[in-house]
Design a protein around this motif. Sequence first.
Motif, PDB file in Angstrom:
ATOM      1  N   ILE B 169       0.849  -1.203   0.000  1.00  0.00           N
ATOM      2  CA  ILE B 169       0.000   0.000   0.000  1.00  0.00           C
ATOM      3  C   ILE B 169       0.878   1.244   0.000  1.00  0.00           C
ATOM      4  O   ILE B 169       1.943   1.266   0.646  1.00  0.00           O
ATOM      5  CB  ILE B 169      -0.965   0.006   1.214  1.00  0.00           C
ATOM      6  N   ASP B 170       0.438   2.243  -0.738  1.00  0.00           N
ATOM      7  CA  ASP B 170       1.166   3.509  -0.778  1.00  0.00           C
ATOM      8  C   ASP B 170       0.890   4.259   0.533  1.00  0.00           C
ATOM      9  O   ASP B 170      -0.273   4.556   0.830  1.00  0.00           O
ATOM     10  CB  ASP B 170       0.667   4.321  -1.972  1.00  0.00           C
ATOM     11  N   PRO B 171       1.929   4.566   1.315  1.00  0.00           N
ATOM     12  CA  PRO B 171       1.685   5.251   2.604  1.00  0.00           C
ATOM     13  C   PRO B 171       0.908   6.550   2.443  1.00  0.00           C
ATOM     14  O   PRO B 171       0.206   6.973   3.376  1.00  0.00           O
ATOM     15  CB  PRO B 171       3.095   5.516   3.134  1.00  0.00           C
ATOM     16  N   ALA B 172       1.010   7.163   1.276  1.00  0.00           N
ATOM     17  CA  ALA B 172       0.281   8.424   1.062  1.00  0.00           C
ATOM     18  C   ALA B 172      -1.234   8.205   1.136  1.00  0.00           C
ATOM     19  O   ALA B 172      -1.994   9.141   1.371  1.00  0.00           O
ATOM     20  CB  ALA B 172       0.654   9.006  -0.302  1.00  0.00           C
ATOM     21  N   ARG B 173      -1.683   6.979   0.960  1.00  0.00           N
ATOM     22  CA  ARG B 173      -3.119   6.687   0.986  1.00  0.00           C
ATOM     23  C   ARG B 173      -3.662   6.577   2.410  1.00  0.00           C
ATOM     24  O   ARG B 173      -4.873   6.589   2.605  1.00  0.00           O
ATOM     25  CB  ARG B 173      -3.404   5.386   0.236  1.00  0.00           C
ATOM     26  N   VAL B 174      -2.773   6.396   3.378  1.00  0.00           N
ATOM     27  CA  VAL B 174      -3.250   6.264   4.773  1.00  0.00           C
ATOM     28  C   VAL B 174      -2.544   7.289   5.662  1.00  0.00           C
ATOM     29  O   VAL B 174      -1.598   6.981   6.367  1.00  0.00           O
ATOM     30  CB  VAL B 174      -3.036   4.832   5.327  1.00  0.00           C
ATOM     31  N   GLN B 175      -3.000   8.513   5.559  1.00  0.00           N
ATOM     32  CA  GLN B 175      -2.371   9.592   6.311  1.00  0.00           C
ATOM     33  C   GLN B 175      -3.222  10.045   7.496  1.00  0.00           C
ATOM     34  O   GLN B 175      -2.744  10.778   8.343  1.00  0.00           O
ATOM     35  CB  GLN B 175      -2.119  10.784   5.373  1.00  0.00           C
ATOM     36  N   SER B 176      -4.464   9.649   7.517  1.00  0.00           N
ATOM     37  CA  SER B 176      -5.323  10.040   8.652  1.00  0.00           C
ATOM     38  C   SER B 176      -6.138   8.832   9.093  1.00  0.00           C
ATOM     39  O   SER B 176      -6.236   7.836   8.375  1.00  0.00           O
ATOM     40  CB  SER B 176      -6.264  11.177   8.242  1.00  0.00           C
ATOM     41  N   TRP B 177      -6.730   8.962  10.283  1.00  0.00           N
ATOM     42  CA  TRP B 177      -7.550   7.861  10.796  1.00  0.00           C
ATOM     43  C   TRP B 177      -8.722   7.593   9.861  1.00  0.00           C
ATOM     44  O   TRP B 177      -9.094   6.440   9.641  1.00  0.00           O
ATOM     45  CB  TRP B 177      -8.049   8.175  12.198  1.00  0.00           C
ATOM     46  N   ALA B 178      -9.285   8.667   9.295  1.00  0.00           N
ATOM     47  CA  ALA B 178     -10.436   8.501   8.400  1.00  0.00           C
ATOM     48  C   ALA B 178     -10.056   7.666   7.181  1.00  0.00           C
ATOM     49  O   ALA B 178     -10.895   6.938   6.635  1.00  0.00           O
ATOM     50  CB  ALA B 178     -10.957   9.869   7.980  1.00  0.00           C
ATOM     51  N   ASP B 179      -8.779   7.753   6.766  1.00  0.00           N
ATOM     52  CA  ASP B 179      -8.342   6.974   5.593  1.00  0.00           C
ATOM     53  C   ASP B 179      -8.477   5.469   5.818  1.00  0.00           C
ATOM     54  O   ASP B 179      -8.587   4.696   4.866  1.00  0.00           O
ATOM     55  CB  ASP B 179      -6.880   7.288   5.252  1.00  0.00           C
ATOM     56  N   LEU B 180      -8.437   5.067   7.093  1.00  0.00           N
ATOM     57  CA  LEU B 180      -8.517   3.627   7.381  1.00  0.00           C
ATOM     58  C   LEU B 180      -9.910   3.065   7.102  1.00  0.00           C
ATOM     59  O   LEU B 180     -10.095   1.844   7.083  1.00  0.00           O
ATOM     60  CB  LEU B 180      -8.147   3.340   8.846  1.00  0.00           C
ATOM     61  N   LEU B 181     -10.876   3.986   6.869  1.00  0.00           N
ATOM     62  CA  LEU B 181     -12.237   3.502   6.604  1.00  0.00           C
ATOM     63  C   LEU B 181     -12.473   3.262   5.107  1.00  0.00           C
ATOM     64  O   LEU B 181     -13.592   2.907   4.710  1.00  0.00           O
ATOM     65  CB  LEU B 181     -13.265   4.509   7.135  1.00  0.00           C
ATOM     66  N   ALA B 182     -11.449   3.428   4.307  1.00  0.00           N
ATOM     67  CA  ALA B 182     -11.608   3.199   2.852  1.00  0.00           C
ATOM     68  C   ALA B 182     -12.077   1.766   2.599  1.00  0.00           C
ATOM     69  O   ALA B 182     -11.574   0.826   3.224  1.00  0.00           O
ATOM     70  CB  ALA B 182     -10.269   3.450   2.155  1.00  0.00           C
ATOM     71  N   PRO B 183     -13.053   1.598   1.686  1.00  0.00           N
ATOM     72  CA  PRO B 183     -13.620   0.253   1.461  1.00  0.00           C
ATOM     73  C   PRO B 183     -12.571  -0.797   1.088  1.00  0.00           C
ATOM     74  O   PRO B 183     -12.682  -1.951   1.504  1.00  0.00           O
ATOM     75  CB  PRO B 183     -14.598   0.481   0.301  1.00  0.00           C
TER      76      PRO B 183
END
Lengths: 572, 368
Positions: B169-183
């Motif tokens: 996974i590209d770390p840029a895609r998970v920069q905030s807690w909200a990003d962890l809710l991505a489907p």
Amino acid sequence: MSAGLATAFRRMPSLRRTLETLFVAGIGLVALAPIIAIGVMSFDTSTLSEPFRAGTAAWSALFADTANLRALGYTVVLAIRVPIGLFMALIAVWIIVRLDAPGARLFEYLFWFAYFLPGLPVLTGWILLLDPDYGLLNRLALATGLFSGAPFNIYSAGGIVWTHLAGQTVPVMVILLAPAMRMIDRAMDEAAVLAGAGAWHILRRVIVPLMVPALAVAGIAAGVKSFESFETEQILGAPADIFVYSNRIYYLLNQITPRLPEAMAMSTVLVLFLLAASLGYQRYARRRAVPPSLGDGPRSGGRPVYRAGVRWAGTAALAVYALVAIVLPFAMLIAGSFMRLYGFFDLPAPWTAAHWHKALFSVDFRTAATSTLLLALLCALPGTLIFAGIAWVLAGLRGWRQSLAETLVWLPWALPGIILGAGLVEIMLSVPVFGPLHGTFYPLIYALLLREMPLGVSMLRASFAQTGREMVDAARLTGAGSLRILARIVLPLNMPALMVVFLLIFTLVLRDISTIVLIAPPGVQTLSLLAFKHSLNGDFEAASVIGTVVALASLAVSALAFQMARRVGGWR
Amino acid sequence: MFLLRTFTFAALAIVAVSLFVPQSAAAQDWPAATTPAFEALLAEGRAEGEVVLFGDPLLAEDFSRAFERDTGIRVVFMSGTQNDKKLRFLRETEARAATFDVFFTAYEGLELARNGYLLPIAPSLLLPEVTDGANWREGALHYIDDTATYLPTPVQYVTGLFLVNTSVIDPARVQSWADLLAPDLQGRIISHDPRVVGAGEGIANYLAHVLGLEFVESLYRGQQVRLVTEYRQVTDSVARGTHAVGLGAQFRDIVKYRREGLTQIEVVTPTDHSGYLVGGGAVIAVPSSAPHPKAAMVFANWYLSQRGQKMHTGIYTLPSDRLDVTDGPWPEFIVPQAGVDYLNQYAEAWVRGTLGGIASRVQALMPR
């Protein structure tokens, strides 16, 4: 006891009854003290710095919380491993003891060895083999092209049951059942073979009926003990949302303010369950008209009773089982101890001996090894003799005294180490007369022996019951007292069972953490604590080193004990 | 009689063996600067002869030997699992029958401190390098208790961060807690189990506090987070790429895995809520019934000095609050950054004010 005293004892039934009642009261005091403390603690509603205040809040919470009830439910479901384990162990013991399968002695050692293998490192080995994502066996299975998905999942009820079966349930049952099956006279097999019965038929119609009492004891013992299991369920159960009784106890104790009364109430339920099982077993035993074995014990030497084909088939079955359930995880344990990073085979240089050097040449290791050996001997030597004494007196009791004493002996079996430890600490801190003992070795030895008393006394009691009655009667007729009969006839004839009990106590000290931490005087460091230290540090590699060393050392002790038993007591 | 003789003989044997353990002599280079009051305390501590430490087994060897060398006071060590230790600490302290002098704790001692079961440590800190606020981050040694007296916590580090595998996974895609809710992250997150005490529980409580219970439910239930109870399983699974994101991994494991060449694992500090402070079980408490109270206070001075903190933080791979303990083996991302307002979970306000209410509601959300 001198002959004169023995005669007086026999002529004064009231003195005998008084002494027997005193003995039962003594056993009651020893076995019930921590249980009563636990029961009382379950009714304590006081807060910090308040004196004891009675109430039923903990009991109400216990039954109101569905998580508690679900945990009890899962515990019962996972106890399915007990009948499965009984069946597997019965077959294994039959192959080893009755079939005289080639290599039988080696396989028996392997079961002892499996029992000694340390829990956490072996569990990690199983994960490495059966993890649904990266488990080696799953990868191998997928590579065959026969499966579309991973066929094994260690994080499941099945995974938990298998891990227990391989690591504890089957080995401990083999250890418990082997002495009992050895006492069945070989003439029975010979007679059945002469009558044209096949091996399987003899097992079903001759051996199993004679083994029922031993199977019942082993089943109850393993069933209740399965409630205590914690680590496996904690690691394998969490991903599958499987929580059992012991996880729940630890959860309750792990709160910011530990919910000790609730944990104690839950433990009391288990003691009540054991009480019911024990009473049920005694009722069954009373109804049995014949003793478990009518024989004179084993006969050594001579030609094997069964055909070579049957015996080799037994060897093949044991070899497959041993390879899968014992050798494979042990190989993973050893491999892990030499790996730079546990389970990562594809690193550029995955192997190293550095963990062995680090683990074995530390001051910690030397201190822990010495401490463990001293403590184990300090418990196992007097413990075996004490259990033998209790079993011998129990064998002579009759009526309600016998029933009550046997029930009392079993009760501590239901208590996890942490609960038993907490109960004992409570006694020492609350009852002034015991205060000076707090922080000394005495309560620790008492607690460790109490944990093994149910199994140790029952094994010796069953073994003593099968000692040739005519020898004891002959000794009595010649004027020998009970102590002399015990020392000169019963103990030498039961040396194998004594050795097994010695090893069980020895092993408990090697494995225990909770009781030692809660009660031991300052400065006691054992090998199990050292292995825990490495696990805590995420250092499974060093924990594997300690685990391997403990397993090998235990194997050496058991081999030594077997040799001694063979010389002194005629073990086959 | 036979048993009594056996036990007595065994006890004598143990005593005889212990006589052969060499007694340590005090080192000459500690403390760097002293005071008459501390020298008097040290003399009293030496007269007591030993100090009984009760903590993680990691401190039993090098750490304890260093204290013996520096002070001439022998260390007797007690250790065990978290549960067992806590039970013994609470019960013996409450009964005023402690068999140990110093307990390494988190915040279990707060209630005991408020009710007079612990000895005040602050008045016995006598070494200049310990009492001088200039040596500590934010100008003073921190305590968990509001009275700044009983439970000093010399270690504070940042946690509540993500561990990601950059090859899946590209770390840029998970920069905030909200990003962890991505489907597409459903089923690809692993966490230390919030249902047992530890890092996983700390993160879930933190998220409930800063983002609400609804977020906690969406994350753990909605994203089908895999819950495991062994810390190393988190790092292991992310390093293998089985899971893309890990929560609650131990920093020691991360450092170790990266050192062994598994550099695909990286720590991401969330941009919306940058983690919270904990003390890593480095808090010390001294029961009022400690059998060697003076030696315990000598230990407190040593432990909070530069020498003690260097030893402790080196073993735990955690940063000290002491400003003169630098360049340790800990990773930079767990060092608190100046100007960032972290939630402090090792503070009486959090433990007594917030935690109790939140923790039970978080637990109710978790599958059981």
